[in-house]
Design a protein around this motif. Structure first.
Motif, PDB file in Angstrom:
ATOM      1  N   PRO A 153       5.061 -12.095 -19.745  1.00  0.00           N
ATOM      2  CA  PRO A 153       5.286 -12.395 -18.318  1.00  0.00           C
ATOM      3  C   PRO A 153       4.116 -13.166 -17.723  1.00  0.00           C
ATOM      4  N   ASP A 209      10.548 -17.461 -15.925  1.00  0.00           N
ATOM      5  CA  ASP A 209      11.101 -16.115 -15.785  1.00  0.00           C
ATOM      6  C   ASP A 209      12.589 -16.114 -16.108  1.00  0.00           C
ATOM      7  N   ARG A 247      12.971 -16.499 -19.816  1.00  0.00           N
ATOM      8  CA  ARG A 247      12.539 -15.275 -20.501  1.00  0.00           C
ATOM      9  C   ARG A 247      13.667 -14.246 -20.577  1.00  0.00           C
TER      10      ARG A 247
END
Length: 647
Positions: free
Chosen positions: A79, A253, A256
């Motif tokens: 992250p 994000d 991901r």
């Protein structure tokens, strides 16, 4: 890549095949190909290539230029991690390609079931692609409309930049009027808009000196009026970078959350490009998917070495060869040097390796390749100075490994077996080794110049001779393989062709001995007789082909004439029927008219009507007779037409 694959030049074949890939993903997979030993999987790979070859020219898959982004994708699994700026556009292309391939085979999967099954594992990443398109333009630059905040920052910066130019231009004109400036245009230094001023007027202008020329004659001054505006622009630049960072963080994000699916898509697209490269290579070689077997059996029909095809094209002489059939499992090939023995040997082994790698082979349908349990190969000079091995010792070491291997089916390829030592001992060792391989049920192809092995192959069940043809007239090899016949080495003939001294050749012939000379002469006459027989056969085949073409032409012409005759008779019958119908209508009309006239006249003149009625009756009878004749003529015409149709 193993030593055997290098000896067979599989590495070179894979290098040529990799050049047909659309991306580094496919190219790397081709170069890293390893022969398979699972029959079902090899068949599946060959069938996938067959489907892709059928797709070529019908549709274009979006595989061009795909990059290997797996290291970058694994990096952003943490992250807060970001991709490099030059990786976002390739990632978008990859995601778009995954969706496009999936959608294409969802529509057309009935025609390409195996490829459709592979494509079913892809996801449609349209939401991510749309998010990328909102942020990036086609050139990979961040759009002004990527966010309202970014648009505001860039619009404000543009306004400040215009104000800065106006301010600096105003100062430049004022200082120029005072003869302070060195040039008539502002200069840029490290993102600042500066006024070039003569060094001797340093103390006469209000501003900050940011730079000076190499000679020191010019200083570059940022006017006080411009400093505030420049600071505002630099602040807006920082705000832009922070907003872009936020946008890229949101994209990463989003990616991901789909990372496992994206990595899987990357792997599948690499497989598609691998298949695509093999299909294009198959088209380049005019290749086919060979039949496969787990039995010790091999059949090559019109086989051509792929490297020779790439170099020589259609001029390559094809190879027809069978191992494991009625002739036997052990083939001994003889013939002249540079006649193609080693090429034939390599073609056998290379075809087995290519098929095991899921590659089509340049041959005709009917070619059968065994899925090998083991392949042993001894080609060239394996002498090793590092291991203190002589040429003969290295040959024996490889032969020992081949004999000790009990895998089935096994293929053994031995170039110049029994060479590099005493001919008698080498021949004895070769014969013993070939007997052992035969008893193991192995397939083997060996080349040699030793006459004793020719006799051995002729007399020993399970072994058979083959040779490479040599043209006695031109004293050159033809590269044609002939099964069942031993060949001569033609060493003295070839030596004479290259200008070897005649007196030395005469002495050499005397050393051969009368028995050896008779044997070589017999082989020469046999080969020449076979060559002439093949020439006669080819001429007969040509004439038979010509006669078959003529027979087909005459048959077609006869059918055309018969069809034309049928049409003519049918047309005549139709015309006769139409004529008869018209005449019948006229006769009937005449009969009615006459009877009406007779009936009308009967009430007026009795005697005259009787006579007139008799005459009318006779006329009507005559017309009826005419009608019957015409009907009979039409019936005969119809019968003739029917007979023509039956013929």
């Amino acid at each position: 890549m193993t030593v055997i694959d290098t000896l067979l030049e599989l590495d070179r074949v894979l290098d040529y095949c990799s050049q047909q890939a659309s991306s580094v993903l496919g190219k790397r997979r081709v170069l890293e190909s390893q022969p398979l030993n699972d029959l079902a999987e090899i068949r599946r790979q060959l069938a996938l290539v067959q489907e892709m070859a059928g797709l070529l020219g019908q549709a274009a898959l979006p595989l061009q230029g795909l990059s290997d982004l797996s290291p970058a994708l694994r990096r952003i699994s943490v992250p807060g991690a970001l991709l490099d700026r030059d990786q976002y556009l390739p990632l978008k292309d990859l995601l778009f390609a995954a969706g496009a391939v999936r959608r294409f085979f969802a529509r057309s999967g009935d025609h390409y079931p195996l490829l459709a099954g592979l494509a079913a594992g892809l996801q449609d990443f349209e939401p991510i692609v749309a998010a990328f398109d909102r942020v990036f333009d086609p050139a990979g630059e961040i759009r002004d409309e990527a966010s309202p905040e970014l648009k505001r920052i860039r619009r404000q910066r543009e306004a400040e930049a215009r104000r800065l130019h106006e301010t600096v231009d105003k100062v430049l004109r004022r200082w120029a009027d005072q003869k302070y400036t060195q040039e008539d245009a502002p200069a840029y230094r490290e993102g600042r808009l500066l006024v070039p001023v003569k060094a001797e007027h340093r103390g006469k202008v209000q501003g900050v000196v940011q730079d000076e020329s190499a000679t020191g004659a010019t200083i570059f001054v940022e006017p006080l009026e411009a400093i505030v505006i420049g600071n505002a622009i630099r602040r807006l630049n920082s705000e832009e970078l922070r907003e872009i960072h936020r946008l890229l963080l949101e994209l990463c994000d989003l990616v991901r959350g789909f990372l496992p699916d994206i990595l899987h898509a990357l792997d599948l697209l690499g497989q598609f490009d691998h298949i695509y490269a093999r299909a294009r290579f198959s088209r380049q070689l005019n290749g086919i998917a060979p039949a496969l077997t787990e039995e010790p059996y091999l059949r090559l029909l019109q086989a051509r070495h792929p490297l020779l095809v790439l170099k020589e094209g259609s001029r390559v002489v094809p190879l027809n060869l069978e191992l494991g059939g009625e002739a036997g499992t052990i083939l001994v090939i003889t013939g002249p040097n540079a006649g193609g023995k080693t090429v034939a040997l390599k073609t056998v082994g290379l075809f087995c390796r290519m098929a095991a790698c899921g590659l089509h082979v340049p041959a005709m349908d009917g070619t059968v390749i065994p899925v090998l349990g083991a392949l042993h190969c001894d080609i060239g000079d394996p002498q090793s100075l590092d291991q203190d091995l002589s040429t003969f010792t290295s040959h024996v070491k490889r032969l020992k490994e081949a004999l000790a291997d009990d895998a089935r089916p096994k293929l053994v390829l031995l170039d110049e077996i029994g060479a590099s030592t005493d001919p008698a001992e080498g021949s004895a060792l070769a014969r013993a080794a070939l007997l052992h391989l035969r008893d193991q049920g192995a397939l083997a192809v060996v080349t040699t110049h030793q006459g004793t092995l020719k006799v051995f192959a002729h007399e020993t069940p399970g072994t058979f001779n083959g040779s490479m043809e040599f043209d006695q007239e031109t004293l050159r090899p033809t590269f044609r393989f002939r099964e069942g016949l031993p060949g001569s080495s033609y060493a003295l003939e070839i030596s004479a062709r290259v200008g070897f001294p005649d007196d030395v050749l005469q002495v050499a012939r005397s050393f051969l001995g009368e028995e050896k000379s008779r044997l070589e002469d017999l082989l020469t006459r046999l080969n020449e007789s076979l060559r002439q027989s093949e020439a006669v056969r080819r001429e007969a085949d040509l004439k038979r082909t010509e006669m078959e073409s003529l027979r087909k032409l005459y048959s077609e012409r006869l059918k055309e004439l018969t069809r034309t005759e049928k049409e003519r008779l049918q047309k005549a019958a139709q015309e006769a029927r139409e004529l008869l119908e018209g005449v019948n209508r006229r006769i009937e009309a005449e009969v009615r008219a006459i009877r009406e006239q007779v009936a009308s006249a009967a009430g007026q003149v009795s005697s005259a009507s009787q006579s007139l009625a008799e005459g009318a009756t006779e006329q009507a009878a005559g017309l009826q007779e005419t009608s019957s004749s015409l009907e009979e003529m039409a019936s005969m015409t119809k019968q003739n037409a029917d007979n023509a149709q039956q013929r």
